[in-house]
Design a protein around this motif. Structure first.
Motif, PDB file in Angstrom:
ATOM      1  N   GLY A  81     -15.525  55.623 -97.415  1.00 43.66           N
ATOM      2  CA  GLY A  81     -16.592  56.338 -97.718  1.00 43.66           C
ATOM      3  C   GLY A  81     -16.789  56.884 -99.196  1.00 43.66           C
ATOM      4  N   ALA A  82     -15.680  56.895-100.075  1.00 44.67           N
ATOM      5  CA  ALA A  82     -15.788  57.644-101.178  1.00 44.67           C
ATOM      6  C   ALA A  82     -16.512  56.530-102.321  1.00 44.67           C
ATOM      7  N   ASN A  83     -17.030  56.934-103.769  1.00 46.28           N
ATOM      8  CA  ASN A  83     -17.263  56.305-104.679  1.00 46.28           C
ATOM      9  C   ASN A  83     -16.444  56.388-105.821  1.00 46.28           C
ATOM     10  N   VAL A  84     -16.033  55.222-106.261  1.00 47.46           N
ATOM     11  CA  VAL A  84     -14.948  55.234-107.414  1.00 47.46           C
ATOM     12  C   VAL A  84     -15.267  54.561-108.656  1.00 47.46           C
ATOM     13  N   VAL A  85     -15.463  55.544-109.709  1.00 45.82           N
ATOM     14  CA  VAL A  85     -15.896  54.740-111.066  1.00 45.82           C
ATOM     15  C   VAL A  85     -14.579  55.047-111.769  1.00 45.82           C
ATOM     16  N   PRO A  86     -13.540  53.916-112.061  1.00 41.69           N
ATOM     17  CA  PRO A  86     -12.541  53.985-112.663  1.00 41.69           C
ATOM     18  C   PRO A  86     -12.588  54.280-114.084  1.00 41.69           C
ATOM     19  N   PRO A  87     -11.725  54.547-114.823  1.00 44.62           N
ATOM     20  CA  PRO A  87     -11.859  54.803-116.466  1.00 44.62           C
ATOM     21  C   PRO A  87     -11.691  53.361-116.988  1.00 44.62           C
ATOM     22  N   PHE A  88     -12.639  53.154-117.932  1.00 40.23           N
ATOM     23  CA  PHE A  88     -12.492  51.849-118.411  1.00 40.23           C
ATOM     24  C   PHE A  88     -11.220  51.492-119.296  1.00 40.23           C
ATOM     25  N   SER A  89     -10.761  50.560-119.063  1.00 38.15           N
ATOM     26  CA  SER A  89      -9.446  50.209-119.748  1.00 38.15           C
ATOM     27  C   SER A  89      -9.816  49.702-121.320  1.00 38.15           C
ATOM     28  N   GLY A  90      -8.999  50.114-122.211  1.00 39.35           N
ATOM     29  CA  GLY A  90      -9.321  49.543-123.519  1.00 39.35           C
ATOM     30  C   GLY A  90      -9.825  50.705-124.538  1.00 39.35           C
ATOM     31  N   LEU A  91     -10.429  51.445-124.096  1.00 34.69           N
ATOM     32  CA  LEU A  91     -11.372  52.695-124.624  1.00 34.69           C
ATOM     33  C   LEU A  91     -10.197  53.712-125.031  1.00 34.69           C
ATOM     34  N   PRO A  92     -10.583  54.243-126.381  1.00 35.81           N
ATOM     35  CA  PRO A  92      -9.671  55.081-127.166  1.00 35.81           C
ATOM     36  C   PRO A  92     -10.042  56.662-126.708  1.00 35.81           C
ATOM     37  N   TYR A  93     -11.245  56.649-125.694  1.00 38.20           N
ATOM     38  CA  TYR A  93     -11.540  58.114-125.428  1.00 38.20           C
ATOM     39  C   TYR A  93     -11.813  58.111-124.070  1.00 38.20           C
ATOM     40  N   THR A  95     -13.191  58.653-120.282  1.00 39.35           N
ATOM     41  CA  THR A  95     -14.823  58.208-120.085  1.00 39.35           C
ATOM     42  C   THR A  95     -15.337  59.394-119.114  1.00 39.35           C
ATOM     43  N   GLN A  96     -14.776  60.326-118.937  1.00 35.22           N
ATOM     44  CA  GLN A  96     -15.147  61.638-118.236  1.00 35.22           C
ATOM     45  C   GLN A  96     -14.289  62.618-118.426  1.00 35.22           C
ATOM     46  N   PRO A  97     -14.324  63.267-119.817  1.00 35.29           N
ATOM     47  CA  PRO A  97     -13.696  64.249-120.204  1.00 35.29           C
ATOM     48  C   PRO A  97     -13.993  65.585-119.643  1.00 35.29           C
ATOM     49  N   SER A  98     -13.156  66.538-119.046  1.00 37.94           N
ATOM     50  CA  SER A  98     -13.214  67.542-118.199  1.00 37.94           C
ATOM     51  C   SER A  98     -13.358  68.809-119.074  1.00 37.94           C
ATOM     52  N   HIS A  99     -12.974  68.554-120.319  1.00 37.07           N
ATOM     53  CA  HIS A  99     -13.206  69.689-121.215  1.00 37.07           C
ATOM     54  C   HIS A  99     -13.735  69.438-122.559  1.00 37.07           C
ATOM     55  N   LEU A 100     -14.387  70.357-123.170  1.00 40.30           N
ATOM     56  CA  LEU A 100     -14.627  70.053-124.844  1.00 40.30           C
ATOM     57  C   LEU A 100     -13.551  69.938-125.567  1.00 40.30           C
ATOM     58  N   TYR A 101     -13.696  69.290-126.758  1.00 39.03           N
ATOM     59  CA  TYR A 101     -12.552  69.040-127.750  1.00 39.03           C
ATOM     60  C   TYR A 101     -12.170  70.285-128.496  1.00 39.03           C
ATOM     61  N   GLY A 131     -20.211  47.790-131.681  1.00 37.86           N
ATOM     62  CA  GLY A 131     -21.700  47.682-132.095  1.00 37.86           C
ATOM     63  C   GLY A 131     -22.490  48.924-132.628  1.00 37.86           C
ATOM     64  N   GLY A 132     -21.888  50.066-132.594  1.00 37.09           N
ATOM     65  CA  GLY A 132     -22.443  51.371-133.251  1.00 37.09           C
ATOM     66  C   GLY A 132     -23.264  51.919-132.290  1.00 37.09           C
ATOM     67  N   ALA A 133     -24.681  52.031-132.930  1.00 41.11           N
ATOM     68  CA  ALA A 133     -25.721  52.727-132.215  1.00 41.11           C
ATOM     69  C   ALA A 133     -26.338  51.775-131.108  1.00 41.11           C
ATOM     70  N   LEU A 134     -25.894  50.532-131.108  1.00 38.56           N
ATOM     71  CA  LEU A 134     -26.385  49.429-129.995  1.00 38.56           C
ATOM     72  C   LEU A 134     -25.116  48.790-129.610  1.00 38.56           C
ATOM     73  N   PRO A 135     -24.450  49.346-128.493  1.00 40.24           N
ATOM     74  CA  PRO A 135     -23.217  48.714-128.257  1.00 40.24           C
ATOM     75  C   PRO A 135     -23.569  47.605-127.266  1.00 40.24           C
ATOM     76  N   ASP A 136     -22.695  47.049-126.627  1.00 39.89           N
ATOM     77  CA  ASP A 136     -22.705  46.240-125.564  1.00 39.89           C
ATOM     78  C   ASP A 136     -22.546  46.833-124.314  1.00 39.89           C
ATOM     79  N   VAL A 137     -23.012  46.243-123.182  1.00 38.66           N
ATOM     80  CA  VAL A 137     -23.284  47.134-121.933  1.00 38.66           C
ATOM     81  C   VAL A 137     -21.988  47.858-121.453  1.00 38.66           C
ATOM     82  N   ARG A 138     -21.008  47.123-121.492  1.00 42.54           N
ATOM     83  CA  ARG A 138     -19.485  47.813-121.132  1.00 42.54           C
ATOM     84  C   ARG A 138     -19.234  48.809-122.035  1.00 42.54           C
ATOM     85  N   GLU A 139     -19.538  48.964-123.427  1.00 44.79           N
ATOM     86  CA  GLU A 139     -19.283  49.985-124.254  1.00 44.79           C
ATOM     87  C   GLU A 139     -20.405  51.209-124.004  1.00 44.79           C
ATOM     88  N   ALA A 140     -21.240  50.641-123.674  1.00 42.25           N
ATOM     89  CA  ALA A 140     -22.442  51.557-123.488  1.00 42.25           C
ATOM     90  C   ALA A 140     -22.286  52.543-122.371  1.00 42.25           C
TER      91      ALA A 140
END
Length: 403
Positions: A81-93, A95-101, A131-140
């Motif tokens: 019954g849980a919902n799981v949105v895993p971290p995206f692989s291959g990203l250098p940042y 996907t859900q930071p819990s603290h400010l930098y 894609g910069g300001a116009l990323p592909d769907v996965r990056e967006a």
């Protein structure tokens, strides 16, 4: 522009009671035997001690950007019954930071590989390559999740400060990004940040170089005497241009190291728990859209976004205690009137003073005042033109903001 939306649409909501952002809070909830209905953000649940989730109620639980020991753990959570949105692989940042930098976060890797290998630069390179300001769907999707995490972290970081000091204690400082270190304008902005922090104001900037860096630098050195602020600027002036990336960053890190263990800032009241950073550099809100302008490293906390639109609105929403506009060009003028729209319509509530530093610049070179004053005079909330001030004196500017 239509009238502002209802207050409940734009007022920040306190969702902290339903969100788990630290391993300590996660373990406490686990001990109660239920995570039902909660949101678990960005936790490493694959590290020892690996939690046993098999007998925990996870109905309606949302796991966002969490890492599990293996895929079966996530699959089992979904089956129960849980919902799981895993971290995206291959990203250098994250996907859900819990603290400010922090400055250390953004500068990580500089000691080993220089500017090109530091975290901030690597994320910007990835942003441009996808894609910069116009990323592909996965990056967006990855970027939107990241920025939502920053939204949450920013609300968490400022909640205690606002509760203790009120929204009128937050002052924005805006101005030219190209102002070189050591210049008269840079020194003026640094003294401004120094004076504001010493007056118990949270300094908020756009997090870039120039005036923005100077204001955060002043807040960073608020506990030190004025001659030390001047000495620090002299060190930075040896690398005045932000396009000279390695020397520019190295000088900033050298100043941070020199003043890392400073005296306590004398204030009328002790800092609320968790707000010490506010009196040691204030807040910066930069964006990777302008990643070619390195984020300044003197803010106590850094809310770095991918979306510039979110970033701009966030700065202006927070700065309810007034805004100082130092000389700048198109970007600064845009910010003047974006802020004016919010003030005119009362979008975020009452606004503080609009203080324009350098009277000649704002009345002759870029005569913004001549348009802004009659606009404010016609606000639905009455004549707001009295909130506009022009001055050549930093201390007068501070007095207008702290009275």
């Amino acid at each position: 522009m239509p009238t502002p939306p209802p207050a409940d649409v734009i007022e920040p909501h306190d969702t902290s009671i339903d969100e788990i952002e630290t391993r300590g809070e996660f373990d406490r909830r686990m001990a109660e035997g239920t995570l039902a209905g909660l949101t678990v953000q960005g936790l490493r649940l694959d590290l020892d001690p690996v939690p046993d989730l098999r007998d925990v109620d996870v109905a309606g639980t949302l796991f966002v950007g969490c890492r599990f020991a293996d895929r079966e753990v996530g699959a089992d959570l979904v089956r129960r019954g849980a919902n799981v949105v895993p971290p995206f692989s291959g990203l250098p940042y994250p996907t859900q930071p819990s603290h400010l930098y922090t400055a250390d976060d953004l500068a990580a890797g500089f000691a080993e590989g220089g500017f090109t290998e530091m975290y901030d630069t690597r994320v910007y390179a990835h942003f441009r390559a996808h894609g910069g300001a116009l990323p592909d769907v996965r990056e967006a999707l990855g970027q939107r999740l990241h920025d939502h995490g920053v939204d949450n972290a920013l609300a968490d970081a400022t909640r205690s400060w606002l509760a203790a000091h009120g929204p009128q204690s937050v002052v924005g400082v805006m101005g030219g990004h190209a102002v070189p270190r050591g210049s008269a304008a840079y020194r003026m902005a640094a003294v401004l940040g120094w004076e504001l922090a010493r007056a118990d104001r949270l300094v908020v900037t756009g997090g870039g170089p120039g005036v923005m860096e100077a204001a955060n630098l002043g807040a960073f050195l608020a506990a030190w005497p004025a001659d030390e602020l001047s000495a620090a600027i002299d060190v930075l002036a040896a690398a005045p241009d932000f396009t000279d990336h390695d020397r520019y960053t190295a000088a900033a890190l050298a100043v941070r190291k020199r003043y890392a263990d400073g005296p306590s800032l004398p204030t009328p009241r002790p800092a609320a728990p968790g707000t010490e950073w506010a009196r040691s550099g204030g807040l910066a809100i930069p964006t990777w859209l302008y990643g070619h302008e390195p984020a300044n490293l003197f803010a106590g906390r850094i809310a770095k976004y991918f979306s510039n639109a979110i970033r701009e609105d966030t700065i202006l929403r927070l700065a309810r205690g007034g805004i100082v506009f130092a000389p700048g060009r198109a970007g600064t003028v845009q910010e003047v009137f974006q802020a004016a729209t919010k003030t005119f319509y009362g979008t975020d509530g009452a606004s503080g003073a609009y203080v324009f530093l350098d009277r000649a610049f704002w009345t002759t070179e870029l005569p913004v005042e001549s348009l802004l004053r009659p606009l404010f005079a016609g606000s639905p909330f009455g004549d707001l033109s009295r909130t506009i001030h022009l001055t050549d004196d930093v201390r007068e500017a501070v007095a207008l903001l702290v009275r």
